[in-house]
Scaffold this active site. Structure first.
Site, short mmCIF file in Angstrom:
data_model
loop_
_atom_site.label_atom_id
_atom_site.label_comp_id
_atom_site.label_asym_id
_atom_site.label_seq_id
_atom_site.Cartn_x
_atom_site.Cartn_y
_atom_site.Cartn_z
N GLU A 21 0.82 -1.21 0.00
CA GLU A 21 0.00 0.00 0.00
C GLU A 21 0.85 1.26 0.00
OE1 GLU A 21 -3.21 0.62 -0.30
OE2 GLU A 21 -4.05 -1.37 -0.20
N GLU B 25 -3.22 11.85 -4.18
CA GLU B 25 -2.09 12.71 -3.86
C GLU B 25 -1.39 12.15 -2.63
OE1 GLU B 25 -1.18 17.35 -2.54
OE2 GLU B 25 -3.20 16.79 -3.19
#
Length: 146
Positions: free
Chosen positions: A55, A116
């Protein structure tokens, strides 16, 4: 309620700090614009530690190493608030580790759940919308006492 009456989502997250900054990712969904720790759902064939590494790479571009377990948090998502509606409530279990950057370069995720990634000063967190997991995990890591 018996465990067979609800779904469980296991997720793993990494607290990565650099001095007085923390690495966060901004959610694209489900809560667009909310800053969170890099992390997410654990795949069926991986450990929670492997999920953190994957992740972090997907959401930030960094290669990471998983450190100490900081804590486990859970909350219930009512059936009507689930992203993937199936008429069942869900128990979300969030496993949080300390992690460190060991390579890679900061970049934003493309076509994922975040859009982002950024190092944010911990002192500026009150000025940014973030999930409850962020201050909880930073407190576990001792990063809020600076």
């Amino acid at each position: 309620m018996e465990y067979t009456d609800y779904d469980t989502r296991l997720a793993a997250y990494g607290v990565i700090t650099d001095g007085d900054r923390v690495l966060l990712a901004k959610l694209r969904f489900p809560e667009a614009g909310t800053w969170t720790l890099p992390g997410g759902g654990v795949e069926f064939d991986e450990t929670v530690e492997q999920a953190v590494v994957r992740e972090v790479r997907e959401e930030t571009g960094y290669e990471s190493e998983v450190g100490a377990l900081l804590g486990v948090r859970h909350h219930v998502v009512p059936a009507e608030r689930r992203i993937h509606a199936n008429g069942r409530p869900m128990k979300a279990v969030q496993v949080v580790f300390r992690a460190t950057v060991v390579g890679g370069a900061l970049r934003d995720e493309i076509d994922g759940s975040t859009d982002e990634s950024r190092w944010l000063p911990i002192a500026e967190l009150p000025h940014h919308r973030h999930g409850l997991l962020v201050p909880v995990a930073l407190a576990w890591a001792g990063a809020l006492t600076r």
